[in-house]
Scaffold this active site. Structure first.
Site, mmCIF file in Angstrom:
data_model
loop_
_atom_site.group_PDB
_atom_site.id
_atom_site.type_symbol
_atom_site.label_atom_id
_atom_site.label_comp_id
_atom_site.label_asym_id
_atom_site.label_seq_id
_atom_site.Cartn_x
_atom_site.Cartn_y
_atom_site.Cartn_z
ATOM 1 N N LYS A 13 -4.312 -8.798 11.928
ATOM 2 C CA LYS A 13 -4.035 -9.670 13.086
ATOM 3 C C LYS A 13 -4.087 -8.876 14.395
ATOM 4 O O LYS A 13 -4.749 -9.274 15.348
ATOM 5 C CB LYS A 13 -2.656 -10.344 12.937
ATOM 6 C CG LYS A 13 -2.492 -11.154 11.666
ATOM 7 C CD LYS A 13 -1.126 -11.807 11.574
ATOM 8 C CE LYS A 13 0.044 -10.838 11.480
ATOM 9 N NZ LYS A 13 0.056 -10.032 10.220
ATOM 10 N N ARG A 88 6.589 -17.358 12.221
ATOM 11 C CA ARG A 88 6.691 -16.802 10.872
ATOM 12 C C ARG A 88 7.596 -17.634 9.979
ATOM 13 O O ARG A 88 7.749 -17.304 8.806
ATOM 14 C CB ARG A 88 7.278 -15.393 10.957
ATOM 15 C CG ARG A 88 6.240 -14.277 10.870
ATOM 16 C CD ARG A 88 6.975 -13.014 11.169
ATOM 17 N NE ARG A 88 6.488 -11.817 10.594
ATOM 18 C CZ ARG A 88 5.822 -10.884 11.274
ATOM 19 N NH1 ARG A 88 5.464 -11.094 12.512
ATOM 20 N NH2 ARG A 88 5.514 -9.755 10.698
ATOM 21 N N ARG A 127 -1.878 2.996 8.778
ATOM 22 C CA ARG A 127 -1.995 2.491 10.160
ATOM 23 C C ARG A 127 -1.367 3.453 11.172
ATOM 24 O O ARG A 127 -0.297 3.991 10.958
ATOM 25 C CB ARG A 127 -1.277 1.135 10.250
ATOM 26 C CG ARG A 127 -1.012 0.659 11.661
ATOM 27 C CD ARG A 127 -0.690 -0.800 11.747
ATOM 28 N NE ARG A 127 0.431 -1.227 10.941
ATOM 29 C CZ ARG A 127 0.709 -2.512 10.680
ATOM 30 N NH1 ARG A 127 -0.060 -3.470 11.161
ATOM 31 N NH2 ARG A 127 1.741 -2.822 9.945
ATOM 32 N N ARG A 161 4.408 3.520 12.946
ATOM 33 C CA ARG A 161 5.582 2.656 12.961
ATOM 34 C C ARG A 161 6.586 3.084 11.897
ATOM 35 O O ARG A 161 6.197 3.432 10.779
ATOM 36 C CB ARG A 161 5.156 1.209 12.703
ATOM 37 C CG ARG A 161 4.538 0.567 13.906
ATOM 38 C CD ARG A 161 3.873 -0.731 13.604
ATOM 39 N NE ARG A 161 4.657 -1.638 12.771
ATOM 40 C CZ ARG A 161 4.282 -2.878 12.476
ATOM 41 N NH1 ARG A 161 3.144 -3.347 12.963
ATOM 42 N NH2 ARG A 161 5.031 -3.642 11.721
ATOM 43 N N ARG A 172 8.407 -6.979 3.322
ATOM 44 C CA ARG A 172 7.681 -7.745 4.345
ATOM 45 C C ARG A 172 6.728 -8.746 3.697
ATOM 46 O O ARG A 172 6.562 -9.863 4.185
ATOM 47 C CB ARG A 172 6.930 -6.785 5.283
ATOM 48 C CG ARG A 172 7.907 -6.083 6.231
ATOM 49 C CD ARG A 172 7.393 -4.791 6.758
ATOM 50 N NE ARG A 172 6.226 -4.917 7.604
ATOM 51 C CZ ARG A 172 5.456 -3.880 7.957
ATOM 52 N NH1 ARG A 172 5.733 -2.671 7.530
ATOM 53 N NH2 ARG A 172 4.433 -4.075 8.724
HETATM 54 P P1 ADP Z 1 -1.464 -6.771 11.122
HETATM 55 O O1 ADP Z 1 -1.399 -6.834 12.629
HETATM 56 O O2 ADP Z 1 -1.950 -8.049 10.521
HETATM 57 O O3 ADP Z 1 -0.183 -6.303 10.502
HETATM 58 P P2 ADP Z 1 -3.339 -4.585 11.634
HETATM 59 O O4 ADP Z 1 -4.361 -5.235 12.492
HETATM 60 O O5 ADP Z 1 -2.386 -3.652 12.300
HETATM 61 O O6 ADP Z 1 -2.562 -5.688 10.742
HETATM 62 O O7 ADP Z 1 -4.129 -3.818 10.472
HETATM 63 C C1 ADP Z 1 -3.433 -2.975 9.561
HETATM 64 C C2 ADP Z 1 -4.239 -1.702 9.346
HETATM 65 O O8 ADP Z 1 -5.426 -2.018 8.594
HETATM 66 C C3 ADP Z 1 -4.702 -1.039 10.626
HETATM 67 O O9 ADP Z 1 -4.588 0.367 10.482
HETATM 68 C C4 ADP Z 1 -6.168 -1.473 10.769
HETATM 69 O O10 ADP Z 1 -6.968 -0.451 11.376
HETATM 70 C C5 ADP Z 1 -6.597 -1.713 9.334
HETATM 71 N N1 ADP Z 1 -7.478 -2.884 9.179
HETATM 72 C C6 ADP Z 1 -7.449 -4.039 9.894
HETATM 73 N N2 ADP Z 1 -8.412 -4.891 9.471
HETATM 74 C C7 ADP Z 1 -9.035 -4.265 8.451
HETATM 75 C C8 ADP Z 1 -10.149 -4.624 7.592
HETATM 76 N N3 ADP Z 1 -10.763 -5.799 7.700
HETATM 77 N N4 ADP Z 1 -10.527 -3.717 6.660
HETATM 78 C C9 ADP Z 1 -9.890 -2.514 6.549
HETATM 79 N N5 ADP Z 1 -8.869 -2.110 7.320
HETATM 80 C C10 ADP Z 1 -8.440 -2.977 8.262
HETATM 81 P P1 AMP Z 2 4.814 -7.020 12.883
HETATM 82 O O1 AMP Z 2 4.557 -6.060 13.996
HETATM 83 O O2 AMP Z 2 4.241 -8.380 13.134
HETATM 84 O O3 AMP Z 2 4.395 -6.454 11.541
HETATM 85 O O4 AMP Z 2 6.390 -7.230 12.834
HETATM 86 C C1 AMP Z 2 7.255 -6.133 12.558
HETATM 87 C C2 AMP Z 2 8.655 -6.667 12.261
HETATM 88 O O5 AMP Z 2 9.176 -7.342 13.428
HETATM 89 C C3 AMP Z 2 8.757 -7.708 11.138
HETATM 90 O O6 AMP Z 2 8.850 -7.104 9.850
HETATM 91 C C4 AMP Z 2 10.031 -8.449 11.535
HETATM 92 O O7 AMP Z 2 11.191 -7.716 11.202
HETATM 93 C C5 AMP Z 2 9.927 -8.492 13.054
HETATM 94 N N1 AMP Z 2 9.207 -9.690 13.539
HETATM 95 C C6 AMP Z 2 8.030 -9.736 14.216
HETATM 96 N N2 AMP Z 2 7.691 -10.991 14.514
HETATM 97 C C7 AMP Z 2 8.663 -11.782 14.000
HETATM 98 C C8 AMP Z 2 8.876 -13.186 13.957
HETATM 99 N N3 AMP Z 2 7.988 -14.058 14.499
HETATM 100 N N4 AMP Z 2 9.994 -13.642 13.335
HETATM 101 C C9 AMP Z 2 10.880 -12.805 12.804
HETATM 102 N N5 AMP Z 2 10.742 -11.469 12.779
HETATM 103 C C10 AMP Z 2 9.643 -10.951 13.383
#
Ligand code: ADP
Ligand code: AMP
Length: 216
Positions: A13, A88, A127, A161, A172
């Site tokens: 995302k 969420r 990541r 992170r 999660r």
């Molecule tokens: P989200 O925001 O949904 O938690 P991220 O965009 O941060 O996910 O992606 C998680 C990790 O996976 C990042 O390190 C990113 O570079 C990698 N990633 C994202 N999309 C893909 C994909 N289509 N294939 C492989 N790795 C990906």
């Molecule tokens: P994310 O960066 O989206 O992976 O979110 C990291 C963490 O932030 C999650 O595991 C939750 O603890 C909190 N969080 C982010 N967005 C939300 C949401 N919309 N509702 C509740 N918790 C959230």
């Protein structure tokens, strides 16, 4: 245009939201990023959120709903926004409907990024991001063009992170299946759900999303 990117942790995302932000002049609104900034700054919101985030659970609805409602009112959102990580829960989705109606805004699409659970732990564990501009990277799947130098801003400082470890990913993912996945039929019923294959390469996923956006 206002859209939601919906998918499990590690679905891509944030990666795709950064790209849409650059190509479509829409603003990325990541509740995760906002909460992490609040934790780092030690604000009241941050203090409320910290323990939930560390455990991999969800932060209480009223906290995130308040953050998003205020953020959507900012002038930079007027050309469109990409919700990344919100809503969420059903309560958040209903609150979003209400606030969009009150603000006379439309939800154009909810893009579901379909990714199998098996690949998510590796995505999350690898990541990292630029400490200066926030550009996202991955140890294996998305490395900077020059080793150790951010493609976007040239910084050589990166961060990971605190919650990106294999234990927290399990909680999660459980939270996603129990509380967030039920939003898929909710948005399908409203006729706004579009699903794409998030298992494809990052560039291929971008193409699929652009295809969805161009048809809106
Ligand atoms: P989200 O925001 O949904 O938690 P991220 O965009 O941060 O996910 O992606 C998680 C990790 O996976 C990042 O390190 C990113 O570079 C990698 N990633 C994202 N999309 C893909 C994909 N289509 N294939 C492989 N790795 C990906
Ligand atoms: P994310 O960066 O989206 O992976 O979110 C990291 C963490 O932030 C999650 O595991 C939750 O603890 C909190 N969080 C982010 N967005 C939300 C949401 N919309 N509702 C509740 N918790 C959230």
């Amino acid at each position: 245009m206002n859209i939601i990117l919906l998918g499990p942790p590690g679905a891509g995302k944030g990666t795709q939201a950064q790209r849409i932000q650059d190509s479509h002049h829409m603003i990325q609104l990541s509740t995760g990023d906002m909460l992490r900034a609040a934790v780092e700054a030690g604000t009241e919101v941050g203090l409320k959120a910290k323990a939930f985030m560390e455990s991999g659970g969800l932060v209480p609805d009223e906290v995130v709903i308040g953050i998003i409602s205020e953020r959507i009112d900012q002038p930079d959102c007027k050309d469109g926004f990409i919700l990344d990580g919100f809503p969420r829960t059903s309560a958040q989705a209903e609150a979003l409907d209400k606030m969009l109606e009150e603000k006379s805004l439309k939800l154009n699409a909810v893009i579901e990024m379909k990714v199998e659970d098996e690949v998510l732990a590796d995505r999350v564990a690898g990541r990292y991001s630029c400490a200066k501009c926030g550009a996202g990277y991955h140890d294996t799947f998305l490395q900077p063009k020059v080793d150790g130098v951010c493609d976007s801003c040239g910084s050589t400082e990166f961060k990971r992170r605190a919650d990106d470890n294999r234990e927290t990913v399990i909680s999660r993912l459980e939270a996603y299946h129990a509380q967030t996945a039920p939003l898929l039929p909710y948005y399908e019923g409203k006729g706004v759900l579009r699903s794409i294959d998030g298992m494809a390469s990052i560039d291929e996923v971008t193409k699929q999303i652009n295809h969805v956006l161009s048809a809106l």
